[in-house]
Design an enzyme around this catalytic site. Structure first.
Site, PDB file in Angstrom:
ATOM      1  N   TYR A  58      48.999  57.279  68.679  1.00 52.36           N
ATOM      2  CA  TYR A  58      48.092  57.545  69.787  1.00 52.36           C
ATOM      3  C   TYR A  58      47.103  58.659  69.426  1.00 52.36           C
ATOM      4  O   TYR A  58      47.437  59.846  69.472  1.00 52.36           O
ATOM      5  CB  TYR A  58      48.868  57.938  71.039  1.00 52.36           C
ATOM      6  CG  TYR A  58      49.876  56.914  71.518  1.00 52.36           C
ATOM      7  CD1 TYR A  58      49.778  55.576  71.154  1.00 52.36           C
ATOM      8  CD2 TYR A  58      50.946  57.290  72.327  1.00 52.36           C
ATOM      9  CE1 TYR A  58      50.704  54.641  71.588  1.00 52.36           C
ATOM     10  CE2 TYR A  58      51.870  56.360  72.770  1.00 52.36           C
ATOM     11  CZ  TYR A  58      51.747  55.042  72.390  1.00 52.36           C
ATOM     12  OH  TYR A  58      52.673  54.115  72.833  1.00 52.36           O
ATOM     13  N   HIS A  91      58.583  51.822  66.351  1.00 54.36           N
ATOM     14  CA  HIS A  91      57.340  51.389  66.985  1.00 54.36           C
ATOM     15  C   HIS A  91      56.857  50.051  66.424  1.00 54.36           C
ATOM     16  O   HIS A  91      56.578  49.926  65.234  1.00 54.36           O
ATOM     17  CB  HIS A  91      56.264  52.458  66.751  1.00 54.36           C
ATOM     18  CG  HIS A  91      55.126  52.396  67.702  1.00 54.36           C
ATOM     19  ND1 HIS A  91      54.070  53.283  67.669  1.00 54.36           N
ATOM     20  CD2 HIS A  91      54.852  51.556  68.740  1.00 54.36           C
ATOM     21  CE1 HIS A  91      53.217  53.005  68.642  1.00 54.36           C
ATOM     22  NE2 HIS A  91      53.670  51.953  69.292  1.00 54.36           N
TER      23      HIS A  91
END
Length: 328
Positions: free
Chosen positions: A56, A142
């Site tokens: 992010y 992830h």
């Protein structure tokens, strides 16, 4: 906001979690002051679970979150981050990460997939520095869709060892698709799965995953309840996005049926969207992304307010009708 255990672990999460991708400049930039104000508003609203990732904003989300939590009592909040993508210097920067990663930040770094034990350790070390923490409560692998064998053979055993050593509190896997999560639940010992966008008011394709998790005692964290914007407003506009791209006409029609059903019961579509995942007892928490204080305040109010049974019956009927809308 009431805390609840994450499956069989001692980690606590609230019913609403703060998804920190937007404060990493997802799609468009926000300033440090706005990011901080949004995080402070979340704290004031009782939000105590914060989810981030190196992905992010190439670490920006983790840094901003770490700065905002630095003066908060560590025992009073839960933080999760993710492993599987190492941040490394970019040998050929173009100036922006928007095209490659979707974040409005300089692309001085690149993401390199690494689901090895060493990659997991290096990733967590970097995250802890950016977060200004000595441990994280939850570590998710992830998006391992294209690296599932490596995740099962290396990343998850590495995280399990760290959990057993007390370095992290819980082990999880996060993905936008159901199939890899089903395989993980069947083949590995995990405490939680984070499924993004597949257990929502509109998209309920994670039903088999929720059933599998219930049978194995695995907690479910339902992320992206607005399907990346489509369900975030009372009536989806023609330029609404769905799963990070333009919503098709059929998807818009389906969402608008749900909006109309919400309105018939005096509530708003995003209210129903936030509450929907929590209807299943296996869902420990719903995680939504926020970029303004106003968004957090509204979400905290909505997630604390249940809908009537009549409203849910109407919404479920609308969802069934929506599923019959042909694709376009």
């Amino acid at each position: 906001m009431r805390a609840r255990p994450l499956g069989r672990t001692s980690v606590q999460v609230g019913t609403l979690g703060f998804g920190a991708a937007p404060i990493g400049n997802l799609h468009s930039p926000i300033g440090d002051s706005q990011a901080r104000a949004t995080l402070d508003a979340a704290w004031a609203a009782g939000v105590r679970y914060y989810d981030t990732a190196p992905h992010y904003g190439l670490g920006l989300s983790e840094r901003r979150l770490g700065d905002a939590l630095a003066h908060r009592p560590r025992a009073e909040f839960t933080v999760s981050t993710k492993v599987g993508r190492l941040l490394e210097p970019n040998p050929a920067p173009t100036g922006s990460d928007l095209t490659a990663g979707g974040f409005a930040v300089p692309d001085t770094l690149v993401r390199r997939p690494d689901y090895s034990r060493d990659g997991v350790l290096r990733s967590l070390e970097g995250s802890l520095k950016r977060l200004r923490l000595d441990h994280v409560d939850i570590a998710y692998v992830h998006d391992p869709d294209d690296h599932l064998d490596a995740a099962l053979a290396h990343a998850l055993p590495a995280l399990t060892a760290l959990r057993d050593q007390g370095v992290i509190g819980a082990v999880g896997v996060g993905a936008n698709t159901v199939a890899p999560l089903l395989r993980v639940v069947a083949e590995a010992e995990v405490d939680a799965v984070m499924v993004a966008g597949r257990w929502t008011l509109l998209d309920r394709t994670a039903r088999p995953l929720l059933d599998a998790c219930a049978g194995r005692g695995v907690a479910v964290v339902a992320a992206a309840p607005f399907n990346s914007g489509l369900l975030s407003r009372p009536y989806p506009p023609s330029d609404a996005t769905f799963d990070y791209g333009p919503a098709s006409e059929s998807v818009l029609r389906r969402a608008r049926l749900l909006a109309e059903a919400s309105g018939r019961h005096g509530t708003a579509l995003p209210h129903a969207a936030l509450r929907f995942p929590l209807r299943d007892p296996g869902v420990a928490c719903v995680v939504a992304g926020f970029r303004t204080p106003e968004e957090v305040v509204s979400a905290a109010r909505w997630v604390a307010t249940e809908l009537t049974e009549e409203a849910w019956l109407d919404l479920d009927t609308a969802a069934a009708r929506a599923a019959e809308v042909p694709p376009s």
